[in-house]
Design a protein around this motif. Sequence first.
Motif, PDB file in Angstrom:
ATOM      1  N   GLN A 162      37.987  23.408  32.309  1.00 38.82           N
ATOM      2  CA  GLN A 162      36.620  23.179  32.763  1.00 38.82           C
ATOM      3  C   GLN A 162      35.629  23.915  31.857  1.00 38.82           C
ATOM      4  O   GLN A 162      34.570  23.398  31.542  1.00 38.82           O
ATOM      5  CB  GLN A 162      36.439  23.651  34.211  1.00 38.82           C
ATOM      6  N   GLU A 195      35.131  18.663  48.993  1.00 43.12           N
ATOM      7  CA  GLU A 195      36.520  18.662  48.511  1.00 43.12           C
ATOM      8  C   GLU A 195      36.581  17.956  47.160  1.00 43.12           C
ATOM      9  O   GLU A 195      35.887  17.014  46.902  1.00 43.12           O
ATOM     10  CB  GLU A 195      37.440  17.964  49.517  1.00 43.12           C
ATOM     11  N   ASN A 196      37.436  18.471  46.311  1.00 45.41           N
ATOM     12  CA  ASN A 196      37.531  17.878  44.977  1.00 45.41           C
ATOM     13  C   ASN A 196      38.669  16.896  44.903  1.00 45.41           C
ATOM     14  O   ASN A 196      39.776  17.244  44.965  1.00 45.41           O
ATOM     15  CB  ASN A 196      37.720  18.963  43.923  1.00 45.41           C
ATOM     16  N   ARG A 223      31.122  26.244  46.056  1.00 47.94           N
ATOM     17  CA  ARG A 223      31.653  25.190  46.925  1.00 47.94           C
ATOM     18  C   ARG A 223      33.018  25.546  47.498  1.00 47.94           C
ATOM     19  O   ARG A 223      33.354  25.173  48.607  1.00 47.94           O
ATOM     20  CB  ARG A 223      31.757  23.896  46.147  1.00 47.94           C
ATOM     21  N   PRO A 281      28.667  26.712  40.448  1.00 46.11           N
ATOM     22  CA  PRO A 281      28.581  25.750  41.562  1.00 46.11           C
ATOM     23  C   PRO A 281      29.956  25.413  42.149  1.00 46.11           C
ATOM     24  O   PRO A 281      30.085  25.244  43.364  1.00 46.11           O
ATOM     25  CB  PRO A 281      27.968  24.506  40.914  1.00 46.11           C
ATOM     26  N   GLN A 282      30.952  25.342  41.300  1.00 51.49           N
ATOM     27  CA  GLN A 282      32.296  25.037  41.809  1.00 51.49           C
ATOM     28  C   GLN A 282      32.840  26.187  42.639  1.00 51.49           C
ATOM     29  O   GLN A 282      33.502  25.985  43.662  1.00 51.49           O
ATOM     30  CB  GLN A 282      33.252  24.749  40.650  1.00 51.49           C
ATOM     31  N   TYR A 311      25.776  25.866  35.336  1.00 43.40           N
ATOM     32  CA  TYR A 311      25.826  24.462  35.753  1.00 43.40           C
ATOM     33  C   TYR A 311      27.223  23.966  36.103  1.00 43.40           C
ATOM     34  O   TYR A 311      27.366  22.968  36.785  1.00 43.40           O
ATOM     35  CB  TYR A 311      25.243  23.561  34.655  1.00 43.40           C
ATOM     36  N   VAL A 312      28.240  24.636  35.588  1.00 45.07           N
ATOM     37  CA  VAL A 312      29.589  24.100  35.782  1.00 45.07           C
ATOM     38  C   VAL A 312      30.471  25.007  36.642  1.00 45.07           C
ATOM     39  O   VAL A 312      31.045  24.563  37.632  1.00 45.07           O
ATOM     40  CB  VAL A 312      30.271  23.846  34.416  1.00 45.07           C
TER      41      VAL A 312
END
Lengths: 222, 249
Positions: A119, A221-222, A144, A140-141, A136-137
């Motif tokens: 990532q 959920e991813n 969450r 945020p993940q 930005y990457v």
Amino acid sequence: MGFEVLLKGNNMLRLWQGLLVALKISLLSVVISIALGVVLGILMALKLPVLKQILRAYLEVVRIMPQMVLLFLVYFGTTKAMGINLQAETAAVIVFSFWGTAEMADLVRGALQGIPKIQYESSMSLGLNTYQTYVYVIIPQIIRRMIPLSINLITRMIKTTSLVMMIGIVEVLKVGQQIIEANRKTSPNAAFGVFAVIFVMYFLACWPISQLSKYLEKKWEN
Amino acid sequence: MESNEILRVNGISKRYGDISVFEHLDLSVKKGEVVVIVGPSGCGKSTFLRCLNGLEEIQEGEVLLDGERISQNPKELSRTREKIGMVFQSYDLFPHLTILQNLTLAPVKVKKRNKKDVEKEAEELLERVGLLSKKDRYPRELSGGQKQRVAIVRALIMHPEVLLLDEITAALDPEMVKEVLDVVLSLAKEGRTMVIVTHEMQVARAAANRMIFIDGGKIVEEGEPTEFFEHPQTERLRQFLHSFSYEAE
């Protein structure tokens, strides 16, 4: 069935106030736990050898030790041995934060280490610099992943605060006992009515929170 | 002829401590050329590709893009990476963003382009790979092949001068390989400069202007595709190509 005692005087109001005491202690502890837990979690993810061992020992201690023992130790133990006279509420917040910080730190560590290296790489490959990659990457993940789990921790804390009556804090369960005691003669069945109402109160406090956590978990959920 | 050279690799070496992945590799890629690198697993071809956009540090040699040396300095490196697009095996879309947001993030934040313009371009590109209807979906709702097509578009929308494709079909189910390779072939036809690492010999053959065979950290053989596949010069390449054919003997 013993519900009638709740209509006497301001008994119902006293129960709600008792619940507020419990909620106040858990909320304070949660805020402290999140703040400290984020810092410790990042430190854990850094994999610094000595620090990592210390933090792991801390986590183990928290997991093995019953919270009640810790409460007694901090509240009663420190008074005589160290001459520190802690307020019961303060002692409770210290113990719950001690516990919550460990749990939170482990969640943060897990979330951080759970973001795959690729990532970072695919973000960098698009020309994003390190700062942009985090903003930005990566972050945020992490958020969450973290929010549903930390909300879960909040409900667990609210439930565990029922222990604080053992160090003399008059929270909802203690108020309930007082009401039952005071009406022993007139309403011998009060125990059922009062505890049933307390049960519903805990449910009302925790259910929306756990629903929110479920909702967020599903949404993200991813 | 040298003037339209876009990417040049001069004697780069990659080592992890004492372990050498490859030594003194050279490569020159011309504008519009499609170079396909093949080789057995672990031969260093993916690592070589990752060195081209600075994802791996090199211990020796230099990589030149448009005649300018690619520095290892993080700040300059991000600038270079705007010009070198890369797509990975595991199609690493950003899971918290929709397909459209995945595409617009870098052009808007890195190139500071107008969001509306970028969205319009993103939609055109999605249309081209047949995924416009998915623009507001999240990556988890797409199949592997669809995600990989989005990943290609995400690299394209930065208008890279060179596109690096690192085994982009290796993690896909067989029936999804074709939809991705069709996109790669159409890019090759329109004259995109690409360096591709792959195990798909069919595509290598269809898309490549030049084939390179790496084994044991060295370029063992290179050449024009027909010659490369029909008349391999070295025994090692012959053996390697043979391992892909299942003809009864």
